[in-house]
Design a protein around this motif. Structure first.
Motif, mmCIF file in Angstrom:
data_model
loop_
_atom_site.group_PDB
_atom_site.id
_atom_site.type_symbol
_atom_site.label_atom_id
_atom_site.label_comp_id
_atom_site.label_asym_id
_atom_site.label_seq_id
_atom_site.Cartn_x
_atom_site.Cartn_y
_atom_site.Cartn_z
ATOM 1 N N VAL A 164 0.855 -1.182 0.000
ATOM 2 C CA VAL A 164 0.000 0.000 0.000
ATOM 3 C C VAL A 164 0.889 1.229 0.000
ATOM 4 N N ASP A 370 -2.304 1.109 -5.083
ATOM 5 C CA ASP A 370 -3.613 1.747 -4.939
ATOM 6 C C ASP A 370 -4.752 0.738 -4.956
ATOM 7 N N THR A 372 -5.917 -1.614 -2.805
ATOM 8 C CA THR A 372 -6.775 -1.696 -1.626
ATOM 9 C C THR A 372 -7.698 -0.486 -1.540
ATOM 10 N N ALA A 373 -7.151 0.705 -1.780
ATOM 11 C CA ALA A 373 -7.977 1.917 -1.718
ATOM 12 C C ALA A 373 -9.032 1.916 -2.822
ATOM 13 N N THR A 374 -8.710 1.325 -3.965
ATOM 14 C CA THR A 374 -9.694 1.223 -5.051
ATOM 15 C C THR A 374 -10.845 0.320 -4.622
ATOM 16 N N GLU A 376 -11.782 -0.179 -1.586
ATOM 17 C CA GLU A 376 -12.519 0.569 -0.567
ATOM 18 C C GLU A 376 -13.390 1.645 -1.198
ATOM 19 N N TRP A 377 -12.950 2.199 -2.343
ATOM 20 C CA TRP A 377 -13.789 3.163 -3.072
ATOM 21 C C TRP A 377 -15.077 2.495 -3.517
ATOM 22 N N VAL A 425 -8.431 6.579 -8.430
ATOM 23 C CA VAL A 425 -7.600 6.522 -7.228
ATOM 24 C C VAL A 425 -6.152 6.303 -7.650
ATOM 25 N N VAL A 430 -3.841 8.383 -2.301
ATOM 26 C CA VAL A 430 -4.272 7.396 -1.306
ATOM 27 C C VAL A 430 -3.641 7.670 0.048
ATOM 28 N N TRP A 431 -2.307 7.889 0.086
ATOM 29 C CA TRP A 431 -1.665 8.054 1.389
ATOM 30 C C TRP A 431 -2.185 9.279 2.116
ATOM 31 N N ALA A 434 -5.435 8.375 3.825
ATOM 32 C CA ALA A 434 -5.360 7.331 4.852
ATOM 33 C C ALA A 434 -5.093 7.957 6.218
#
Length: 503
Positions: A164, A370, A372-374, A376-377, A425, A430-431, A434
């Motif tokens: 991440v 990116d 994991t953040a995608t 989560e989006w 994303v 992302v960072w 977070a």
């Protein structure tokens, strides 16, 4: 030679002194031990006189003889045989010099047992002080560098794979957090140094009406002996220091491995300055961060010392024991000294190490950090996490196989997001987002960095308090000796070599 062709400068002076140059022979260990023995003796004789156990003339003569020996750096004892140990040779010299009526009172109300463990506590002050100071220095460097690089994007790694997006500053702050707990564990172990074992005798105390509180005060301890069996039977202070250093060593080793990997040509995420690397005697292209390998090796010494010392103590009765007081303790000082070197080297490495932002950002992007953040989006738009996880996994495979340019375009091609969506994303966003769970987002970073910096400052202030108390005790003892010898009509000029053994 400072220029090897590949490297333009030689190793730093500190690295040369620690690792490369031949060190001057140390002062003989027996003289350092006599420094501590005679320091304890000065305090003990002052107390005996103050309690009326020994008259002032006898005490004054004994104090003057001890100070004269210290002034001469124990030269009269250099050729003296020690068939029954160092202390008895030293005491025997005083008896021969002063007579039995004076030299023979030195061990009144005392044993070699309580003297020995008291000297051990005095000896441990110096490595405790140096290790605490070096660790505080490393923690401060990491915290300062974390602030400096708090917005430098990099991938966090799990299982040696880009995972991440975080920042280099966030990584450094995490390392500083772990080391601060190591510093607290070391400080907690160091607090057991505050107990003065003097007065416990061989193991059952003494019928002589001594004042252990006074000798504790003159030697810079916070409290006197409370139980004579505990004082003589245990060496848990040394074990606790080794234990704290062993856990610290694990942190140091892991941190050194990260820098070793990241500074390699295969990663290229961090540069180590020339003063902390070496070339090869045969391969001219080499640039070896060898100092970090020393961190790995030296950081293991405390673990080995702890295992050896604890193993020597097992199977012994809870009383005075050579296996406990002598054999087990032989592993302590070398292990603590190696740990001190390991901390110092890692501090130098982090002071000089610089991230390569372009390489870090590229690896974060190429590593699809990116993902994991995608997912989560998608979750925030009503997709169950496990389904989102699967969809993003398929998109990652498409990118890896060259069927898509990014996760976002792959998800659009698969119909999981609108093709016209422009909310893509990326690692660099992302960072920053977070902020939860102690992530690298700036609000979270700021919430953690200041309290951590304050805790490191507290460690520094506490250490200053310890060393100041030890120095003040040295002055109190000197003044007490001078006052007693003056009253007895003896030359009260202080010896030219009054060493501060408290560090």
């Amino acid at each position: 030679m400072t220029n090897s062709g590949r490297l333009r400068s030689a190793a730093s002076p500190e690295i040369r002194r620690m690792l490369l140059e031949r060190r001057d022979p140390p002062r003989p260990a027996w003289k350092a031990e006599l420094d501590r023995i005679s320091q304890v003796d000065l305090a003990h004789v002052v107390m005996l006189s103050e309690r009326g156990i020994t008259d002032e003339d006898t005490a004054s003569a004994l104090l003057s003889a001890i100070r004269e020996l210290r002034e001469k750096d124990y030269e009269p004892l250099e050729t003296r045989p020690t068939p029954r140990g160092l202390y008895l040779a030293y005491e025997g010299y005083l008896i021969e010099t002063l007579g039995d009526e004076v030299g023979g009172v030195l061990q009144t109300g005392r044993s070699r047992n309580d003297l020995g463990v008291t000297c051990l506590h005095l000896a441990l002050r110096d490595p405790f002080r140096r290790l605490s100071a070096e660790l505080s220095g490393l923690g401060t460097v990491l915290t300062d560098q974390a602030r400096r690089y708090r917005e430098v994007l990099m991938p966090a790694y799990t299982h040696f794979q880009a995972a991440v997006p975080i920042t280099y500053g966030h990584y450094l702050l995490g390392l500083a957090q772990a080391l601060e707990r190591d510093a607290e564990a070391l400080a907690q172990a160091g607090r057991t140094l505050d107990r003065c074992p003097l007065g416990a005798g061989s193991i059952g105390g003494t019928t002589v009406p001594i004042d252990p509180s006074r000798t504790a005060e003159l030697l810079g301890f916070g409290e006197p002996v409370h139980n004579s069996v505990d004082a003589i039977a245990t060496r848990d202070t040394a074990l606790r220091l080794l234990s704290a250093a062993a856990v610290l060593g694990v942190t140091l080793d892991r941190a050194a491995l990260d820098l070793l990997m990241w500074s390699s040509a295969e990663f290229g995420l961090v540069t180590i300055p020339d003063g902390l690397v070496g070339s090869s005697s045969m391969m001219p292209q080499k640039r070896n961060a060898f100092v970090l390998e020393h961190v790995q090796g030296k950081s293991a010494a405390a673990l080995g010392g702890f295992v050896a010392a604890a193993s020597a103590m097992r199977g012994t009765p809870f009383t005075n024991s050579i296996a406990v007081g002598t054999e087990a303790m032989s592993h302590v000082m070398p292990a603590l000294d190696a740990t001190i070197d390991a901390v110092r080297i890692l501090r130098l490495a982090h002071e000089g190490a610089e991230p390569v932002p372009e390489a870090m950002a590229a690896r974060a992007t190429e590593g699809l950090t990116d993902a994991t953040a995608t997912a989560e989006w998608l979750v925030r738009r009503g997709v169950p996490f496990r389904r989102a996880h699967h969809q993003v996994g398929e998109a990652a495979l498409a990118v890896v196989e060259g069927r898509a340019g990014s996760l976002w375009s792959a998800l659009a091609d698969q119909g999981h997001i609108p093709a016209e969506s422009r909310q893509e994303v990326r690692p660099e966003t992302v960072w920053r987002a977070a902020e939860f769970g102690g992530g690298p987002g700036l609000p979270a970073f700021e919430r953690s960095v200041e309290p951590l910096a304050s805790r490191w400052q507290e460690h520094g202030r506490a250490l200053t308090g310890w060393t100041t108390r030890w120095q003040d005790a040295n002055e109190r003892l000197r003044d007490a000796v001078t006052a007693l010898t003056s009253r007895a009509g003896t030359d009260a000029a202080p010896a030219s070599r009054e060493e501060n053994i408290h560090g």
